[in-house]
Write an enzyme that holds these catalytic residues in place. Structure first.
Site, PDB file in Angstrom:
ATOM      1  N   HIS A 111       3.841  -2.513   3.046  1.00  0.00           N
ATOM      2  CA  HIS A 111       3.894  -1.020   2.589  1.00  0.00           C
ATOM      3  C   HIS A 111       5.046  -0.614   1.792  1.00  0.00           C
ATOM      4  O   HIS A 111       6.095  -0.952   2.297  1.00  0.00           O
ATOM      5  CB  HIS A 111       3.537   0.035   3.692  1.00  0.00           C
TER       6      HIS A 111
ATOM      7  N   HIS B  79      -5.579   9.507  -0.030  1.00  0.00           N
ATOM      8  CA  HIS B  79      -5.509   8.698   1.080  1.00  0.00           C
ATOM      9  C   HIS B  79      -6.223   9.397   2.282  1.00  0.00           C
ATOM     10  O   HIS B  79      -5.515   9.500   3.446  1.00  0.00           O
ATOM     11  CB  HIS B  79      -4.136   8.398   1.370  1.00  0.00           C
TER      12      HIS B  79
ATOM     13  N   HIS C 149      -6.176   2.853  -4.375  1.00  0.00           N
ATOM     14  CA  HIS C 149      -6.051   3.191  -2.993  1.00  0.00           C
ATOM     15  C   HIS C 149      -6.299   4.552  -2.627  1.00  0.00           C
ATOM     16  O   HIS C 149      -5.807   5.279  -1.696  1.00  0.00           O
ATOM     17  CB  HIS C 149      -4.710   2.741  -2.292  1.00  0.00           C
TER      18      HIS C 149
ATOM     19  N   ASP D  44       0.759  -1.353  -0.031  1.00  0.00           N
ATOM     20  CA  ASP D  44      -0.015  -0.079   0.158  1.00  0.00           C
ATOM     21  C   ASP D  44       0.837   1.171  -0.097  1.00  0.00           C
ATOM     22  O   ASP D  44       1.991   1.427   0.354  1.00  0.00           O
ATOM     23  CB  ASP D  44      -0.898   0.099   1.261  1.00  0.00           C
ATOM     24  N   ASP D  45       0.096   2.200  -0.297  1.00  0.00           N
ATOM     25  CA  ASP D  45       0.923   3.622  -0.115  1.00  0.00           C
ATOM     26  C   ASP D  45       1.886   4.171  -1.085  1.00  0.00           C
ATOM     27  O   ASP D  45       2.386   5.381  -0.983  1.00  0.00           O
ATOM     28  CB  ASP D  45       1.264   3.981   1.173  1.00  0.00           C
TER      29      ASP D  45
END
Length: 296
Positions: free
Chosen positions: A253, A163, A159, A108-109
């Site tokens: 991540h 965020h 995603h 993620d991210d």
């Protein structure tokens, strides 16, 4: 008398030479002063960033997490997302089939200029494919890294663009975040991703209904590496290896808050893959694990 006139002329000549010399010295001094002044002027932002990068002092100009750092915002939801999965079994997935020895690594991210390339290098070393849930704003400014993810055969999911902590926002925010990120990813890869993962794993009933109506499949996880806590590579790998099972979706991540050091993730990843391969575990993408297409 002639002697006096000669001396006078000689004296005037000396004075002229001295004056010229003094003028020359003054001019040189002025030039040096101007040069020092120019050298002492503040550098432009571009120059400052360049010099800081040369000194290996990372100046993060990447889009930040609108909802805040994972470690400050993340709240455990041990039951709520399971309830949503039970209520919407064709929309929400927390794991794959428990009958097959296969798992899906997810990140993620990103894309992040610091850590995504490190993660990709480890995956390439082991010839393993994973799934990356990209932040739209970061994919837009780190287009080449996002393209590398796609070109190397990894699956890509949405995603959000900035965020945010979506349950605290109006439902219209989800729609905007979803569609903006879809367009960014389509511009890079040629398709709109079907997979969606909510920031912080935060979901509610209204969100799931909207995502289902938009033909999205919502992806959670059942193994959390906790790498966002930055505990070190050994603890990250232990967190995964002690919890993983058949059909697991593993959360890791490749990006995060600007202050986070996720280099331990790539180090842990090497150990995780090596250990699980010895157990005969197959690594697959999320679309392969749950049997859905990557694109809408």
């Amino acid at each position: 008398m002639k002697w006096r006139l000669s001396a006078l002329k000689y004296g005037k000549g000396i004075c002229t030479l001295i004056s010229i010399g003094l003028l020359f010295i003054i001019l040189i001094a002025c030039q040096n002063t101007n040069q020092e002044g120019r050298n002492s002027q503040p550098q432009s932002l571009e120059q400052t960033k360049y010099n800081q990068e040369d000194d290996n002092d990372y100046l993060d100009d990447q889009p930040q997490l609108a909802g805040g750092s994972e470690r400050d915002v993340r709240e455990p939801h041990p039951v709520s997302n399971n309830k949503l999965q039970k209520e919407y079994p064709n929309i929400v997935f927390l794991h794959g089939s428990p009958k097959k020895n296969q798992v899906a690594l997810t990140f993620d991210d990103g894309p992040d200029t610091r850590f995504t390339p490190q993660v990709l290098d480890v995956l390439a070393k082991h010839d393993v494919k994973a799934t990356f849930f990209l932040i739209g704003a970061r994919a837009k400014v780190n287009r080449e890294i996002a393209k590398r993810i796609h070109d190397e055969g990894h699956a890509i999911g949405n995603h959000t663009y900035w965020h945010p902590n979506l349950p605290k926002e109006e439902l219209g925010r989800l729609h905007w975040e979803l569609t903006e990120t879809e367009q960014v990813i389509k511009d890079i890869t040629g398709f709109k991703p079907r997979l969606f993962r909510s920031p912080y794993g935060a979901l509610n009933d209204e969100m799931v209904k909207m995502l289902g109506e938009k033909n999205n499949t919502v992806i959670g996880w059942n193994v959390d590496s906790l790498d966002w806590k930055q505990p070190g590579a050994d603890i990250v790998s232990d967190n995964v290896l002690s919890s993983v099972g058949f059909g697991s979706i593993i959360l890791m991540h490749d990006g995060g808050d600007w202050s986070m050091d996720l280099s331990g993730t790539a180090q842990a990843l090497d150990k995780i893959i090596s250990k699980l391969k010895k157990d005969g575990t197959k690594f697959v993408t999320v679309p392969e694990l749950i049997g859905v297409p990557e694109a809408k």
